[in-house]
Design a protein around this motif. Sequence first.
Motif, short mmCIF file in Angstrom:
data_model
loop_
_atom_site.label_atom_id
_atom_site.label_comp_id
_atom_site.label_asym_id
_atom_site.label_seq_id
_atom_site.Cartn_x
_atom_site.Cartn_y
_atom_site.Cartn_z
N SER A 110 -19.65 -3.31 2.97
CA SER A 110 -19.73 -1.94 2.46
C SER A 110 -19.01 -0.97 3.40
O SER A 110 -18.42 0.00 2.96
CB SER A 110 -21.20 -1.52 2.30
N TRP A 111 -19.02 -1.29 4.69
CA TRP A 111 -18.32 -0.42 5.65
C TRP A 111 -16.81 -0.50 5.46
O TRP A 111 -16.12 0.52 5.46
CB TRP A 111 -18.70 -0.83 7.08
N THR A 112 -16.28 -1.71 5.29
CA THR A 112 -14.82 -1.84 5.17
C THR A 112 -14.31 -1.11 3.93
O THR A 112 -13.16 -0.68 3.90
CB THR A 112 -14.38 -3.32 5.08
N ALA A 113 -15.17 -0.94 2.92
CA ALA A 113 -14.72 -0.23 1.73
C ALA A 113 -14.30 1.20 2.07
O ALA A 113 -13.43 1.77 1.40
CB ALA A 113 -15.85 -0.22 0.70
N ASP A 114 -14.91 1.77 3.13
CA ASP A 114 -14.58 3.15 3.51
C ASP A 114 -13.35 3.24 4.41
O ASP A 114 -12.88 4.33 4.71
CB ASP A 114 -15.75 3.78 4.27
N GLN A 115 -12.87 2.10 4.91
CA GLN A 115 -11.75 2.14 5.85
C GLN A 115 -10.44 2.01 5.10
O GLN A 115 -10.32 1.19 4.21
CB GLN A 115 -11.88 0.99 6.86
N SER A 116 -9.46 2.83 5.48
CA SER A 116 -8.20 2.75 4.75
C SER A 116 -7.28 1.70 5.37
O SER A 116 -7.33 1.45 6.58
CB SER A 116 -7.50 4.11 4.74
N VAL A 117 -6.49 1.10 4.53
CA VAL A 117 -5.53 0.09 4.99
C VAL A 117 -4.51 0.74 5.94
O VAL A 117 -4.12 0.17 6.95
CB VAL A 117 -4.82 -0.56 3.78
N ASP A 118 -4.11 1.97 5.59
CA ASP A 118 -3.14 2.68 6.45
C ASP A 118 -3.68 2.81 7.87
O ASP A 118 -2.95 2.65 8.84
CB ASP A 118 -2.89 4.09 5.89
N GLU A 119 -4.97 3.13 7.97
CA GLU A 119 -5.55 3.29 9.29
C GLU A 119 -5.55 1.96 10.02
O GLU A 119 -5.21 1.88 11.19
CB GLU A 119 -6.98 3.81 9.13
N PHE A 120 -5.91 0.91 9.29
CA PHE A 120 -5.98 -0.41 9.91
C PHE A 120 -4.62 -0.82 10.48
O PHE A 120 -4.54 -1.40 11.55
CB PHE A 120 -6.47 -1.43 8.88
N LEU A 121 -3.56 -0.51 9.75
CA LEU A 121 -2.23 -0.97 10.16
C LEU A 121 -1.51 0.02 11.07
O LEU A 121 -0.41 -0.25 11.54
CB LEU A 121 -1.37 -1.22 8.92
N GLN A 122 -2.14 1.19 11.32
CA GLN A 122 -1.46 2.23 12.08
C GLN A 122 -1.02 1.75 13.47
O GLN A 122 -1.75 1.07 14.17
CB GLN A 122 -2.41 3.42 12.22
N LYS A 123 0.18 2.18 13.87
CA LYS A 123 0.72 1.78 15.18
C LYS A 123 0.22 2.70 16.29
O LYS A 123 -0.39 3.74 16.04
CB LYS A 123 2.26 1.84 15.14
N HIS A 124 0.50 2.31 17.51
CA HIS A 124 0.18 3.13 18.68
C HIS A 124 0.91 4.47 18.59
O HIS A 124 2.07 4.53 18.16
CB HIS A 124 0.62 2.36 19.93
N TYR A 125 0.23 5.53 19.02
CA TYR A 125 0.78 6.89 18.94
C TYR A 125 2.22 6.97 19.47
O TYR A 125 3.08 7.59 18.85
CB TYR A 125 -0.13 7.82 19.74
N ARG A 126 2.47 6.33 20.60
CA ARG A 126 3.80 6.48 21.20
C ARG A 126 4.86 5.64 20.51
O ARG A 126 6.04 5.71 20.86
CB ARG A 126 3.72 6.16 22.70
N LYS A 127 4.48 4.84 19.54
CA LYS A 127 5.45 4.05 18.78
C LYS A 127 5.74 4.70 17.43
O LYS A 127 6.53 4.18 16.64
CB LYS A 127 4.90 2.64 18.53
N LEU A 128 5.07 5.82 17.15
CA LEU A 128 5.22 6.43 15.83
C LEU A 128 6.44 7.33 15.78
O LEU A 128 6.73 8.07 16.73
CB LEU A 128 3.98 7.28 15.50
N SER A 129 7.18 7.29 14.66
CA SER A 129 8.25 8.27 14.44
C SER A 129 7.58 9.58 14.03
O SER A 129 6.40 9.59 13.65
CB SER A 129 9.17 7.78 13.33
N SER A 130 8.35 10.68 14.09
CA SER A 130 7.70 11.96 13.76
C SER A 130 7.28 12.00 12.29
O SER A 130 6.27 12.60 11.95
CB SER A 130 8.60 13.14 14.12
N ASP A 131 8.03 11.32 11.44
CA ASP A 131 7.64 11.25 10.02
C ASP A 131 6.30 10.55 9.85
O ASP A 131 5.42 11.02 9.14
CB ASP A 131 8.69 10.44 9.22
N GLU A 132 6.21 9.38 10.52
CA GLU A 132 4.96 8.61 10.41
C GLU A 132 3.78 9.45 10.91
O GLU A 132 2.72 9.46 10.29
CB GLU A 132 5.07 7.32 11.23
N LEU A 133 3.99 10.14 12.04
CA LEU A 133 2.91 10.93 12.60
C LEU A 133 2.51 12.04 11.63
O LEU A 133 1.32 12.32 11.44
CB LEU A 133 3.33 11.50 13.96
N GLU A 134 3.50 12.68 11.00
CA GLU A 134 3.21 13.73 10.01
C GLU A 134 2.31 13.17 8.91
O GLU A 134 1.32 13.80 8.51
CB GLU A 134 4.51 14.27 9.38
N ARG A 135 2.69 12.00 8.40
CA ARG A 135 1.90 11.41 7.31
C ARG A 135 0.48 11.09 7.76
O ARG A 135 -0.48 11.33 7.03
CB ARG A 135 2.59 10.13 6.81
#
Lengths: 432, 317
Positions: B48-73
């Motif tokens: 039931s907990w995983t139902a609330d978690q988004s796939v995008d969040e799960f796959l999100q990269k480390h802050y310093r590896k993000l492009s500015s577009d990705e960070l905006e999204r």
Amino acid sequence: MTPATPVSPSAPVSHPTARGHFAGYLRFLWRVIVDATDGSGWFYAWMTLLTAVALVGLNAWSTQVRDGMIVTAMTDHVSWGLYIANFTFMVGLAAGGVMMVIPAYLYHDEEMHDVVIVGEMLAIAAIAMCIAFVVVDLGRPDRFWHIIPGLGEFNWPVSMLTWDVIVLNGYLALNLHICGYLLYMRFLGRRPEPRWYVPFVFLSIIWAVSIHTVTAFLYCGLGGRPFWNTALLAPRFLASAFVSGPAFIIVALHVLRRFGRVHIGDRPVAILANIMRVTILINLLMVASEVFTEFYSGSSHTAAARYLYFGLHGADGLVPWIWTSVIFGVVAAVLLLRPGVAKHPAQLTVACVLAFVAVWIEKGMGLIIPGFIPSTLHEVVEYAPSVIEWQISAGIWAFGLLVYTVALKIGLPILAGPRGLEATGTPWKKAG
Amino acid sequence: MPPSTDDPAPAEGAPSPEGGMTRRTALKVAGATLGAAAFAKAIAPIVSWTADQSVDEFLQKHYRKLSSDELERIMARLEAETKRDYGADVEISDARPQEGVKFGYALNLSICIGCRKCAQACHVENNHDRPSGNSYIRVLEMQKGTNDLEQGNVNYTHPVPHPDKYYMPVQCQQCDRPPCVNVCPVDATWKEDDGVVVIDYNWCIGCRYCEAACPYHARRFNWTKPQIPAEEINPVQAYLSNRIRPQGVMEKCTFCLHRTRNGKLPACLEACPTGARVFGNLLDPNSEIRRVLANKRVFVLKEELGTRPSFFYFFDE
Ligand code: SF4
Ligand code: SF4
């Protein structure tokens, strides 16, 4: 008592070489599955009990992930608790298994050689438990992949925790390889080739020391925690590991003798008991010298030790624990030092259980919790594990015992063949 | 007990050649089915907990590896999640360090009266969990005549200031050699160019090693999902500082980087009624913080540990 491990007479024992390893390996796996799930009523009762406890633990962990670590008794003051305490102890148990490997391979003790796999399988089960205890301690287990080198960001070599990940998994791989190779060769009825496992055995001896040393470095590298910040920590870890490991194996050998249809000579138990005689004294000596340094100087850095042994400002949650540990340790040492103890299984078992519990307390709660009490700003906030923490920890112990039981169940009959260890002899034992 | 009361057949659980089942195999299958059902029930809360978690969040990269577009999204997604979970409209930005700036903080122990206004302001500014009353600042009441922390006390309730005491607020010291950063196994916490030690709340795995390593009790863990009423949420947020933290991750003082990187002062400083707090750019020779360091008798906490704090204490008289 009727022996509990009937060996399947129908299972193949040798001859698959012609059809190649793949077919042979599949048959090997099938044999493994059959062996692992067959047994007496006692065996089924034991496995059912362990499964039930493990499932209760799984359910508790599942709740913890959903509701957050607030369901534990940990706080920002005592931010590690029962899980990391158990983790630390289990690393020691895994390393302690090596105390069978050394006499078997370094000193070519034949009887020890026959049962050395009991120690190697203990290492496998203990490391599996270590990994489980770390996972349940994570606030975000869903992000576990962040720590996988290549996939996530692995802060190596700066973070000691990354070293621990490497050495623990390396130790697991080594022991899996050694056990797996020996069993498979035995199943094929072939003589294991020393060059495929003996170098790994020697590596595993060094590696056993490294897993416990690195785990000690996790704590003693923290300058802000005076209770852990001592050079004696790593040696103390090793000494206690070499108490708890042999203690567990002695009891396991006694149980196997009674319930498993395997012959086990007297020598392995006698050797392990002799090892314990020395290590338990070294361990007590190190505890004594730590306690002396802490208390004789009387500096303010001793607050954590005072909390542990006598209580601090009316807070004394660990005092009964640690004195239980001290008393058990001393009684176990006295029992072990009596001449001929190895010939009295009951007495020896009592000594081993006491020593095991003593180390579990001392290297578990007795080591982790005082690191946080008083806190770095000298606040005294106590900690006693919550029900969920006990459930999860019991669940992991049950899981570990399941792994260990299944491993022995598979391993011993294959090693023994249909006629038992003694009758067949062990083809590879001359090889090491 | 006899080994196999239920099964006289020698087949030992293997399917017989005809494909039929022995009684023992049937029992094993029944046992496995029962076990699987119990397993499913045991892990129901996690499902039931995983139902609330988004796939995008799960796959999100480390802050310093993000492009500015990705960070905006990502920041847009976080804003939407705050709306969904808390019912508040917030704006999350990515405040970056300024060129030629390294922050320093100094606190005048002679005039601090221990009123805890700074701790309260931190609680509000940084969207802390309401039920736990969390704050990045702890104020120690110290015995005059000693700076032994062991004789300090944070749980005082009497009117302040007490004549025999002095008061020492403690928060993250933004160490130049931060032990918390060194120990993190996944690089989820690091020191930025302006000296602020930050955490990527979406990368932290919640192992709490950094909390054990910090000698100043500066880190806090999100033991559960923070609760804040919509109307109390501070909508001006930054990715690395005061956005509402997820459950199960570490958090800490960031010198209010969402304010200070935009030319404002930290909330705790603005809340202080006595003016005990001095904040500024250590690289600017004319800043007030430099004047304090040059003219006052300054010390840092636990200097012997070699952490090199950017947080200084001084006495006036
Ligand atoms: S005070 Fe603690 S959290 Fe802050 S930088 Fe230093 S070690 Fe890290
Ligand atoms: S709790 Fe988070 S920030 Fe702290 S050491 Fe673990 S992963 Fe790093």
